[in-house]
Structure formats: structure tokens, C-alpha cells
Design an enzyme around this catalytic site. Structure first.
Site, short mmCIF file in Angstrom:
data_model
loop_
_atom_site.label_atom_id
_atom_site.label_comp_id
_atom_site.label_asym_id
_atom_site.label_seq_id
_atom_site.Cartn_x
_atom_site.Cartn_y
_atom_site.Cartn_z
N ARG A 132 39.17 37.17 28.59
CA ARG A 132 39.92 35.95 28.24
C ARG A 132 40.81 35.50 29.40
O ARG A 132 41.07 34.31 29.56
CB ARG A 132 40.77 36.20 26.99
CG ARG A 132 41.37 34.93 26.37
CD ARG A 132 42.01 35.23 25.04
NE ARG A 132 42.47 34.05 24.34
CZ ARG A 132 43.74 33.78 24.08
NH1 ARG A 132 44.70 34.63 24.45
NH2 ARG A 132 44.08 32.68 23.42
N ILE A 179 43.58 26.91 24.14
CA ILE A 179 42.55 27.92 23.97
C ILE A 179 42.92 28.67 22.70
O ILE A 179 44.05 29.11 22.52
CB ILE A 179 42.46 28.86 25.20
CG1 ILE A 179 41.43 29.97 24.98
CG2 ILE A 179 43.81 29.43 25.59
CD1 ILE A 179 41.17 30.80 26.23
N SER A 180 41.97 28.75 21.79
CA SER A 180 42.27 29.25 20.45
C SER A 180 42.69 30.72 20.44
O SER A 180 42.36 31.49 21.34
CB SER A 180 41.05 29.08 19.54
OG SER A 180 40.76 27.73 19.33
N GLN A 181 43.41 31.07 19.42
CA GLN A 181 43.81 32.45 19.15
C GLN A 181 42.56 33.33 19.09
O GLN A 181 41.56 32.96 18.45
CB GLN A 181 44.54 32.47 17.81
CG GLN A 181 44.94 33.81 17.29
CD GLN A 181 45.52 33.69 15.88
OE1 GLN A 181 45.66 32.59 15.34
NE2 GLN A 181 45.87 34.81 15.29
#
Length: 223
Positions: free
Chosen positions: A39, A65-67
Site C-alpha cells: 500500500r 485511497i480507501s481504508q
């Protein structure tokens, strides 16, 4: 110093995977993909210290940017198979597309912001995710040239699933998307398409509560 930073990232990644398991992610293929895709390679430099925290992070163009848990959860609910072609609407940083690329034959990503599309394309190329194509286009229109799609993943919220996406979803295909108003309650929903010569139906299952940016029509004006 660089070595210490690398060691800390390794520790953070181990905790990151443990958190996903503790929160109920059980699909081993999804967990492997989450482990294999760093990530940290998809977050802005200023956010590197939080790259493996279970939280959304800001990226360019006012997006995020998503969890990680949400990425894993939505991916798991797609029930992906290695032969699938997947359409992702709202590619953003490219992180979700990279996860998908580990699990399916082909990923087509659409991003309305040219800056984000270009950045995602570069990151994915650098990371060797060669089965992903990122297109700068209007996500509401999908990408009919490569339809039908076995699975569609939408990473921005809308009140209803766009008609073009439903049309491009294969028979017995699955769409996962956040549904709900921008300033109101949103939930991830799973839509399963059933098509007969007479009609098309969508079986809907409401899943967890979430908070996503809105799905907007058109290409963004800003670069």
C-alpha cells in the site's frame, strides 16, 4: 535510517494483515493479494507513516485511497475467479486495481481525473501489474468496448447503479458499490444480475455502512 524505515514498514504490514483477519476477512486469496501489494507504493509521500493504518488517506484531486478493510471487504464480496474480467470505476491511486490484478485475468479501471489516471498508470506499470488498463473517462458510462464484465466494482457512492454499468455487467455477474446520498447514510450493496429473454433483474443485498466520495458524471476539468 532507510533500513529502520523498512523494518518499521514490515512491522506495520504484519499488523495490517492481522487487523484484516480480526475484522473477519477470511478469503485466503484476498489476504494474499493484500499482503503482496504494498500500500505504501500507492499513497502520497507525506502519508507514508500511515500507509498500513486501517484508515482512508487523502490523495490528489480531493479524492482518497480507501481504508484497507473496506478494500478487502469489497474485494471479498465480489467472489472473484481467475478467469474474470473486472471493471473498476474510480481507480484513484491504483491500489484497488492492483489488488484485483492479483485475483483475476483482466482489470479495466476508469478514472475521471487525468492526473490520477496518469499517476495510477505509472504506479501499476512500475509494480508489474500488467493485466490492468487505466482509462481516463466518465465512469458513469463504463467502458463498453470491453464489455461484458464478470464483475464491476464502483468506488464512489451513488443513489442508484448507473444504467450503463448494469447493461455492461454479464448475466450472472456481480456489482459491488456504495449506495446512498453524499451527505447521508451510505451502504455497500451487492447487486447480482439475472437476465432472461423477457427481463433483467438485480438481486440486491445491503452490506456494511461506509462513507465514500460521490460518483460524478463526466471527465473532470482539472488536470
Amino acid at each position: 535510517m532507510a533500513n529502520e524505515s523498512g523494518q518499521q514498514q514490515d512491522i506495520d504490514r504484519a499488523g495490517f494483515l492481522l487487523t484484516l483477519r480480526q475484522r473477519g476477512i477470511g478469503d485466503q486469496a484476498v489476504l494474499r493479494a493484500m499482503e503482496q501489494v504494498p500500500r505504501a507504493a500507492f499513497v502520497p509521500t507525506g502519508s507514508l507513516t500511515g500507509a498500513y493504518a486501517d484508515q482512508a488517506l487523502p490523495i490528489d484531486c480531493g479524492q482518497s485511497i480507501s481504508q484497507p478493510y473496506v478494500v478487502a471487504y469489497m474485494t471479498e464480496r465480489l467472489a472473484l475467479k481467475p478467469h474474470h474480467r473486472v471493471l473498476e470505476v474510480g481507480t484513484g491511486s491504483g491500489y484497488q486495481a492492483a489488488i484485483l490484478s492479483k485475483l483475476v485475468r483482466e482489470v479495466v479501471g476508469i478514472e475521471r481525473y487525468r492526473t490520477l489516471a496518469d499517476q495510477a498508470r505509472e504506479r501499476l506499470k512500475a509494480g508489474g501489474y500488467n493485466n490492468v488498463e487505466v482509462i481516463h473517462a466518465d465512469g458513469m458510462d463504463g467502458w463498453p468496448d470491453r464489455a461484458p464484465y464478470d464483475r464491476i466494482l464502483v468506488t464512489a457512492a451513488a443513489d442508484e447503479a448507473p444504467a450503463a454499468l448494469i447493461e455492461q455487467l454479464a448475466d450472472d455477474g456481480v456489482m459491488i458499490m456504495p449506495r446512498g446520498p453524499h451527505n447521508g447514510p451510505q451502504h455497500i450493496v451487492k447487486l447480482a444480475k439475472r437476465q432472461t429473454p423477457e427481463s433483467v433483474t438485480l438481486d440486491e443485498e445491503r452490506l456494511i455502512a461506509v462513507r465514500f466520495v460521490p460518483l460524478l458524471a463526466g471527465k473532470a476539468r482539472e488536470l
